[in-house]
Design an enzyme around this catalytic site. Sequence first.
Site, mmCIF file in Angstrom:
data_model
loop_
_atom_site.group_PDB
_atom_site.id
_atom_site.type_symbol
_atom_site.label_atom_id
_atom_site.label_comp_id
_atom_site.label_asym_id
_atom_site.label_seq_id
_atom_site.Cartn_x
_atom_site.Cartn_y
_atom_site.Cartn_z
ATOM 1 N N GLU A 1 -83.951 2.466 45.121
ATOM 2 C CA GLU A 1 -83.162 3.242 46.082
ATOM 3 C C GLU A 1 -83.826 3.050 47.436
ATOM 4 O O GLU A 1 -84.921 3.563 47.682
ATOM 5 C CB GLU A 1 -83.135 4.723 45.717
ATOM 6 C CG GLU A 1 -82.245 5.533 46.642
ATOM 7 C CD GLU A 1 -82.701 6.957 46.827
ATOM 8 O OE1 GLU A 1 -82.618 7.462 47.977
ATOM 9 O OE2 GLU A 1 -83.149 7.562 45.853
ATOM 10 N N CYS B 1 -82.269 9.400 53.220
ATOM 11 C CA CYS B 1 -81.580 8.111 53.278
ATOM 12 C C CYS B 1 -80.070 8.245 53.271
ATOM 13 O O CYS B 1 -79.350 7.327 53.644
ATOM 14 C CB CYS B 1 -82.051 7.227 52.133
ATOM 15 S SG CYS B 1 -81.929 8.035 50.516
ATOM 16 N N GLU C 1 -82.628 2.051 60.558
ATOM 17 C CA GLU C 1 -82.761 3.401 59.995
ATOM 18 C C GLU C 1 -83.809 4.189 60.771
ATOM 19 O O GLU C 1 -84.947 3.742 60.920
ATOM 20 C CB GLU C 1 -83.148 3.322 58.522
ATOM 21 C CG GLU C 1 -83.184 4.673 57.838
ATOM 22 C CD GLU C 1 -83.519 4.575 56.354
ATOM 23 O OE1 GLU C 1 -83.002 5.400 55.586
ATOM 24 O OE2 GLU C 1 -84.302 3.684 55.973
ATOM 25 N N LYS D 1 -96.868 6.753 41.202
ATOM 26 C CA LYS D 1 -97.619 6.565 42.443
ATOM 27 C C LYS D 1 -96.838 7.309 43.541
ATOM 28 O O LYS D 1 -95.881 6.790 44.101
ATOM 29 C CB LYS D 1 -97.738 5.075 42.773
ATOM 30 C CG LYS D 1 -98.200 4.754 44.201
ATOM 31 C CD LYS D 1 -99.554 5.342 44.532
ATOM 32 C CE LYS D 1 -100.023 4.872 45.908
ATOM 33 N NZ LYS D 1 -99.192 5.397 47.028
#
Length: 485
Positions: free
Chosen positions: A258, A292, A390, A183
């Site tokens: 992750e 990231c 973040e 996906k």
Amino acid sequence: MSGEAQKLFIGGEWVEPDRGHYEVINPATEEVVGLAPEASVEQAHAAAEAASQAFETWSRTTPEQRSAILDRAADLLWKGGDLHVLAAAESGATSQTAMMMHVGTAYARFKRYAKGALEPTEFAINPQVTPATALSKAGVFGALEVRQPVGVVTCITSYNNPLANTAGKIAPALAMGNTCVVKPAPQDPLAVYRMAAALEEAGLPKGVLNIVTGSAPDVGEATVDSPFVDMVSFTGSTFVGQKIAEVAGRGMKRQLMELGGKGACVVFDDADVAAAVAGIGTVWSFYSGQICTAPTRVIVQRGVYQQLVAGLEQYARALKVGNPADEGVVVGPVISAVQRGRVEELIAKGKAEGAHCVVGGDRPDLDKGFFVAPTLFTEATNTMSIAREEFFGPVVTVIPFDDEEEGVKIANDSDYGLISYVFSGDVERAFRVARRIRSGGVSINTVGRNMEAPFGGFKKSGVGRDCGSYALHAYSEIQSLVWQG
């Protein structure tokens, strides 16, 4: 390229989507790149069932057969004509980044796990002399550790590097004998279908790989909650990862996550400041900060604080922002208007909480595209939102510290722990500090990576490890075989 309508890939067939199509937008120009298929929940479930039906046969193929298919797919992907053009258009990457980091990294990962399919999966365990028990006679018992495929793996991938991220999941999963449902992120899924076509041409049997897309969350949810799915591998935000983990946990599905990062970059006063600036500057110049592992939270000793800030300001001001297709452009857009809004909201918080915006903090003067100017905050504290949340955008926050203990304390004061960095001319200190930082990985005097090293996070940055042989382990279950000799 505009207006092409993509089909789903389910059970080895190219299938019309039940819900029609949605537009994939070039984030630099806001033009339509192509039309992605809107799968229904039923089609997502059908993809998982197809993978389940293919598992028994695929898991019993020889490592050599799996290796050959992955190797051929790598070559077909590399020779895929305008694949890098499509990847650049839908993700907003520069042509060079799309060629080397999207297509090139995907190619390298297929080649790596073509070899990985041939790695040993059985390991002898020292025999054990066991006295007689109620269960068995006395004797010497041998044992063997066997790595078996998990089963059907749902791979939910990120938008910042869809080809490389997808390859990093399906290549080791297929190498171990698993079957997959992919996906992709809804923002830029079209190149991933080209990957499926390459695998199909390479001889991958029907049902071993299935791809479904959709702009609504119910399609992704269906690929997780399907009873045919044994494992979920996800790359994305911690918030979404937590939601997936709740669903997967109820079914006791294996998980590889992750998740988010807020990379601490500790710069000591004996560091090579120019090298530190160049490394930190990749927050702006590499994927516009949409990565990231980016060293976005810079923790710098006061002795070089001003020098580092001056170097970063000069670096940021020299970067050309614009359409990545234009010559000389280094900083492209973020992926969407929604993501730009999130970055701008956090920038506004930083200003409101008292941090000093040295450069950037606004939108570049461009007519089209989802751009954010390279932004540098100083005079920040680790309690501010810009130091804790973040960004996933081109923003760097600089925080001063006095001594080693304070630097380590600030670095570890975070919900995240994916990749951190230490810059110091004292190698002994650099390694000492690196071992104290609560991150899955710490790079010393570099922002580069060893792709054979285990990759994953502490704390809210994820669960499990991949890359290198660790990815093969991640997509396997350990079985023990015991016998009396």
